[in-house]
Design an enzyme around this catalytic site. Structure first.
Site, PDB file in Angstrom:
ATOM      1  N   HIS A 275       0.812  -1.212   0.000  1.00 23.74           N
ATOM      2  CA  HIS A 275       0.000   0.000   0.000  1.00 23.74           C
ATOM      3  C   HIS A 275       0.845   1.261   0.000  1.00 23.74           C
ATOM      4  O   HIS A 275       0.362   2.332  -0.371  1.00 23.74           O
ATOM      5  CB  HIS A 275      -0.924   0.005   1.228  1.00 23.74           C
ATOM      6  CG  HIS A 275      -1.815   1.198   1.292  1.00 23.74           C
ATOM      7  ND1 HIS A 275      -2.797   1.443   0.357  1.00 23.74           N
ATOM      8  CD2 HIS A 275      -1.864   2.244   2.151  1.00 23.74           C
ATOM      9  CE1 HIS A 275      -3.421   2.580   0.646  1.00 23.74           C
ATOM     10  NE2 HIS A 275      -2.877   3.080   1.739  1.00 23.74           N
ATOM     11  N   CYS A 276       2.111   1.181   0.388  1.00 25.31           N
ATOM     12  CA  CYS A 276       2.895   2.400   0.628  1.00 25.31           C
ATOM     13  C   CYS A 276       3.697   2.884  -0.580  1.00 25.31           C
ATOM     14  O   CYS A 276       3.428   3.949  -1.127  1.00 25.31           O
ATOM     15  CB  CYS A 276       3.829   2.176   1.813  1.00 25.31           C
ATOM     16  SG  CYS A 276       2.972   1.978   3.386  1.00 25.31           S
ATOM     17  N   ILE A 277       4.700   2.126  -0.983  1.00 22.79           N
ATOM     18  CA  ILE A 277       5.671   2.651  -1.943  1.00 22.79           C
ATOM     19  C   ILE A 277       5.072   2.951  -3.317  1.00 22.79           C
ATOM     20  O   ILE A 277       5.421   3.962  -3.919  1.00 22.79           O
ATOM     21  CB  ILE A 277       6.883   1.706  -2.067  1.00 22.79           C
ATOM     22  CG1 ILE A 277       7.474   1.455  -0.681  1.00 22.79           C
ATOM     23  CG2 ILE A 277       7.950   2.322  -2.958  1.00 22.79           C
ATOM     24  CD1 ILE A 277       8.650   0.526  -0.674  1.00 22.79           C
ATOM     25  N   ASP A 280       2.157   6.207  -2.023  1.00 30.21           N
ATOM     26  CA  ASP A 280       2.420   7.377  -1.191  1.00 30.21           C
ATOM     27  C   ASP A 280       3.191   8.496  -1.891  1.00 30.21           C
ATOM     28  O   ASP A 280       2.866   9.678  -1.701  1.00 30.21           O
ATOM     29  CB  ASP A 280       3.170   6.960   0.081  1.00 30.21           C
ATOM     30  CG  ASP A 280       2.333   6.047   0.968  1.00 30.21           C
ATOM     31  OD1 ASP A 280       1.134   5.886   0.666  1.00 30.21           O
ATOM     32  OD2 ASP A 280       2.882   5.496   1.931  1.00 30.21           O
TER      33      ASP A 280
END
Length: 445
Positions: A275-277, A280
């Site tokens: 979900h992050c890299i 974001d």
């Protein structure tokens, strides 16, 4: 002297009488809820998914970081319960938002979950509550989006209720760290909110790192993930260049990391997941338009990392043609690993999903094996793949495929057997070299 909302809440936190509510019981929210319960707070977890509530009520955890024993232990002690009834937010002194912050198809921030949750909180907001956002987002979200929604109630941040931001730092599958031992960045809207944030999280987390503002804390989280995205893009780009030169990028990295200063190893792969890299960094790219400033590194890194699945499928097609004279359009390919990283069941933004789609766009057929993902669940971007099931790794099954493509290097896979059975192997993780397994039919990509 009459008490104030700040002094009342400060006293509750200091004596662990504060009731905490955690909204969103996923990879971030559930481990946080159990960590807070273990530290002595009464915790109510909130989620709109009734399936999660049913599972938690039965003592079954769906998150690896939270064991069934930990879940049932806190429930039996009366420190944790879960519900879908958001009216119960009125009973909570500290409310923590851990909901998704995805991107739209145009890579714009989708704050619909944050906004809807803020409105749910506003419906029962009362003086003496601390509201915390943990969802990753662009600098300014807490004060510019969440705060106005809460203040529509007529209550004021900093005097009636208190508002803070503390970015999540979960790393699924990493057994070296847990929520309580990962340093926690905290900030608040004003001095008193900042003090409450420090006091509350210090009660449950070993190390708390205060910063000057909510926007700064929001920027910290983005900076961490942008750093990783850019460096992974760099090694992915070097991989394609060195491959053209006949140089093994993995050998280069192993040698380079022997330098004891000035170098930090990052590793290439078939694309970014989680979900992050992959998501974001684009929150900052979107925000930068407001200031008419370009984010060239971020956008270029996104382009390079997003292109890796097509690069891998190109390598696969070339290897099939050269080694068996068979076109990808007439081939069956077995993907090893559907999760975005090893030894977890998390498929969010997994490049394996994109690999399957690209192979089938080119006329091939792709199946997958993953010891952690028995069936592909519904996803926002890959609904056509819903319901496909993991195939068994038997000699007959593996030999029925024209190629095996290792996308995720789970430990619980018999790689030696794959070397014996598979006619062609495309290795995007260098797992066979790591295990000392060789063969002319193994191609690194």
């Amino acid at each position: 002297m009459a008490s104030s909302p700040y002094s009342d809440l400060s006293g509750k936190i200091a004596t662990h009488r504060a009731h905490a509510g955690v909204i969103g019981l996923g990879y971030v929210g559930l481990p946080l809820a159990i960590t807070l319960a273990r530290s002595g707070f009464a915790v109510t977890g909130f989620d709109i998914d009734p399936g999660k509530i049913i599972s938690l009520d039965a003592g079954r955890s769906y998150i690896e970081a939270v064991t069934n024993e930990a879940l049932t232990g806190e429930a039996k002690a009366g420190r944790f319960r879960s519900t879908s009834d958001f009216a119960e937010l009125s009973n909570c002194d500290v409310i923590i938002i851990c909901v998704p912050t995805p991107l739209t198809k145009h890579r714009d921030p989708d704050l619909s979950f944050v906004e809807a949750t803020s409105r749910a909180i506003a419906a029962t907001l009362r003086p003496g509550q601390l509201i915390v956002l943990e969802s990753t987002t662009y600098p300014g979200t807490t004060n510019d989006v969440v705060k106005p929604i809460l203040e529509e109630t007529g209550l004021t941040s900093g005097s009636d209720f208190f508002l803070g931001f503390s970015p999540e730092r979960e790393d699924p599958g990493n057994r070296d760290f847990e929520t309580a031992t990962i340093p926690k960045i905290v900030a608040g809207d004003g001095i008193e909110a900042s003090k409450l944030m420090q006091a509350f999280y210090s009660a449950a987390v070993k190390t708390v790192v205060p910063v000057s503002s909510n926007a700064t804390a929001e920027a910290v989280k983005l900076t961490e993930n942008i750093f990783r995205s850019v460096n992974i893009a760099l090694v992915n780009e070097l991989k394609t260049l060195y491959a053209a030169m006949g140089i093994d990028i993995w050998e280069v990295i192993e040698a380079a990391k022997t330098k004891p200063f000035g170098y930090m190893p990052f590793y290439p792969g078939p694309g970014l997941g989680g979900h992050c890299i992959p998501i974001d960094p684009f929150y900052l790219t979107w925000k930068s338009r407001e200031y008419e400033l370009p984010t060239r590194f971020i956008e270029l890194a996104g382009e390079i990392n997003s292109a890796m699945p097509r690069y891998v499928v190109g390598s696969l097609a070339e290897a099939l043609d050269m080694r068996s004279g068979k076109a990808l359009s007439r081939s069956r390919v077995l993907i090893i690993g559907l999760a975005y990283k090893k030894n977890v069941p998390d498929i969010r933004e997994s490049p394996s999903l994109r690999l399957i789609e690209i192979i089938e766009e080119r006329g091939g057929r792709a199946d997958y094996h993953d010891p952690f993902v028995a069936e592909i669940p519904p996803t926002r971007e890959h609904m056509a793949l819903k319901g496909r099931k993991s195939v068994e790794l038997t000699e007959v099954v593996v030999k029925s495929f024209d190629a095996v493509l290792v996308s995720t290097d789970h430990d619980d896979v018999d790689y030696a057997a794959l070397v014996r059975w598979a006619p062609l192997i495309i290795d995007t993780r260098n797992i066979f070299s790591k295990l000392g397994l060789t063969g002319e039919h193994i191609v690194k990509s």
